[in-house]
Design a protein around this motif. Structure first.
Motif, PDB file in Angstrom:
ATOM      1  N   UNK A  32     -28.692 -83.491   6.262  1.00  0.00           N
ATOM      2  CA  UNK A  32     -29.475 -82.465   5.583  1.00  0.00           C
ATOM      3  C   UNK A  32     -30.859 -83.012   5.274  1.00  0.00           C
ATOM      4  N   UNK A  33     -31.788 -82.074   5.122  1.00  0.00           N
ATOM      5  CA  UNK A  33     -33.169 -82.471   4.878  1.00  0.00           C
ATOM      6  C   UNK A  33     -33.869 -81.442   4.023  1.00  0.00           C
ATOM      7  N   UNK A  34     -34.564 -81.953   3.023  1.00  0.00           N
ATOM      8  CA  UNK A  34     -35.429 -81.144   2.177  1.00  0.00           C
ATOM      9  C   UNK A  34     -36.866 -81.431   2.596  1.00  0.00           C
ATOM     10  N   UNK A  35     -37.721 -80.431   2.660  1.00  0.00           N
ATOM     11  CA  UNK A  35     -39.122 -80.670   3.071  1.00  0.00           C
ATOM     12  C   UNK A  35     -39.753 -81.797   2.255  1.00  0.00           C
ATOM     13  N   UNK A  36     -40.389 -82.726   2.968  1.00  0.00           N
ATOM     14  CA  UNK A  36     -41.030 -83.845   2.312  1.00  0.00           C
ATOM     15  C   UNK A  36     -40.139 -85.052   2.132  1.00  0.00           C
ATOM     16  N   UNK A  37     -38.840 -84.863   2.395  1.00  0.00           N
ATOM     17  CA  UNK A  37     -37.894 -85.979   2.277  1.00  0.00           C
ATOM     18  C   UNK A  37     -37.353 -86.382   3.643  1.00  0.00           C
ATOM     19  N   UNK A  38     -36.792 -87.578   3.706  1.00  0.00           N
ATOM     20  CA  UNK A  38     -36.159 -88.017   4.938  1.00  0.00           C
ATOM     21  C   UNK A  38     -34.826 -87.289   5.137  1.00  0.00           C
ATOM     22  N   UNK A  39     -34.428 -87.203   6.391  1.00  0.00           N
ATOM     23  CA  UNK A  39     -33.128 -86.608   6.706  1.00  0.00           C
ATOM     24  C   UNK A  39     -32.037 -87.576   6.255  1.00  0.00           C
ATOM     25  N   UNK A  40     -31.046 -87.050   5.548  1.00  0.00           N
ATOM     26  CA  UNK A  40     -29.983 -87.912   5.029  1.00  0.00           C
ATOM     27  C   UNK A  40     -28.630 -87.513   5.591  1.00  0.00           C
ATOM     28  N   UNK A  41     -27.799 -88.515   5.806  1.00  0.00           N
ATOM     29  CA  UNK A  41     -26.449 -88.274   6.298  1.00  0.00           C
ATOM     30  C   UNK A  41     -25.560 -87.720   5.204  1.00  0.00           C
ATOM     31  N   UNK A  42     -24.747 -86.734   5.555  1.00  0.00           N
ATOM     32  CA  UNK A  42     -23.859 -86.086   4.606  1.00  0.00           C
ATOM     33  C   UNK A  42     -22.409 -86.478   4.870  1.00  0.00           C
ATOM     34  N   UNK A  43     -21.977 -86.347   6.126  1.00  0.00           N
ATOM     35  CA  UNK A  43     -20.588 -86.643   6.469  1.00  0.00           C
ATOM     36  C   UNK A  43     -20.485 -86.922   7.952  1.00  0.00           C
ATOM     37  N   UNK A  44     -19.495 -87.728   8.312  1.00  0.00           N
ATOM     38  CA  UNK A  44     -19.276 -88.118   9.696  1.00  0.00           C
ATOM     39  C   UNK A  44     -17.788 -88.018  10.017  1.00  0.00           C
ATOM     40  N   UNK A  45     -17.482 -87.616  11.252  1.00  0.00           N
ATOM     41  CA  UNK A  45     -16.112 -87.680  11.755  1.00  0.00           C
ATOM     42  C   UNK A  45     -16.186 -88.313  13.132  1.00  0.00           C
ATOM     43  N   UNK A  46     -15.479 -89.420  13.304  1.00  0.00           N
ATOM     44  CA  UNK A  46     -15.641 -90.168  14.545  1.00  0.00           C
ATOM     45  C   UNK A  46     -14.624 -89.731  15.599  1.00  0.00           C
ATOM     46  N   UNK A  47     -14.620 -90.437  16.715  1.00  0.00           N
ATOM     47  CA  UNK A  47     -13.782 -90.044  17.857  1.00  0.00           C
ATOM     48  C   UNK A  47     -12.290 -90.180  17.553  1.00  0.00           C
ATOM     49  N   UNK A  48     -11.960 -90.927  16.503  1.00  0.00           N
ATOM     50  CA  UNK A  48     -10.556 -91.098  16.124  1.00  0.00           C
ATOM     51  C   UNK A  48     -10.150 -90.147  15.003  1.00  0.00           C
ATOM     52  N   UNK A  49     -11.119 -89.354  14.541  1.00  0.00           N
ATOM     53  CA  UNK A  49     -10.839 -88.421  13.463  1.00  0.00           C
ATOM     54  C   UNK A  49     -11.035 -88.982  12.075  1.00  0.00           C
ATOM     55  N   UNK A  50     -11.519 -90.205  11.978  1.00  0.00           N
ATOM     56  CA  UNK A  50     -11.797 -90.806  10.687  1.00  0.00           C
ATOM     57  C   UNK A  50     -13.072 -90.207  10.105  1.00  0.00           C
ATOM     58  N   UNK A  51     -13.069 -90.024   8.787  1.00  0.00           N
ATOM     59  CA  UNK A  51     -14.202 -89.380   8.132  1.00  0.00           C
ATOM     60  C   UNK A  51     -14.819 -90.286   7.072  1.00  0.00           C
TER      61      UNK A  51
END
Length: 122
Positions: A37-56
């Motif tokens: 997610x990104x707010x104008x003027x801020x860097x894009x930040x990671x929120x959540x990830x799900x990998x190839x094995x289904x780990x989150x």
């Protein structure tokens, strides 16, 4: 390659939204996928990830409120967002990387959607 987000909108604090990201990726199951997610003027930040094995994994700011999931048969990534707060207001992007990664850094991802706006009012 195309990633298309949907499901954004305006909600009041405490409400819920479910974002979707449809991908035109061959062998989708081989990709690690994530939400940013990104707010104008801020860097894009990671929120959540799900990998190839289904780990989150989740950013501390959303743990216990957001849930990431994917349906490999439908080539679709989801983000269920509950107990939304005004500080969750941002443009939300889905991203994909071929192979495994645990990174929530934007530079680790090759493919991006165009974004969907989420606005949470108090």
């Amino acid at each position: 390659v195309q990633l298309v987000e949907s499901g954004g909108g305006s909600v009041q604090a405490g409400g819920s939204l479910r974002l979707s990201c449809a991908a035109s990726l061959y062998t989708y199951s081989r990709y690690t996928t994530a939400w940013f997610r990104q707010v104008p003027g801020n860097e894009r930040e990671g929120v959540a990830i799900i990998d190839v094995y289904g780990s989150t994994s989740y950013a501390d700011s959303v743990k216990g409120r957001f849930t990431i999931s994917r349906d490999n048969a439908k080539n679709t990534l989801y983000l269920q967002m509950n107990s939304l707060k005004p500080e969750d207001t941002a443009m939300y992007y889905c991203a994909a990387k071929l192979g495994w990664t645990s990174s929530l850094l934007p530079r680790s991802y090759s493919y991006w959607g165009q974004g969907t706006q989420v606005t949470v009012s108090s």
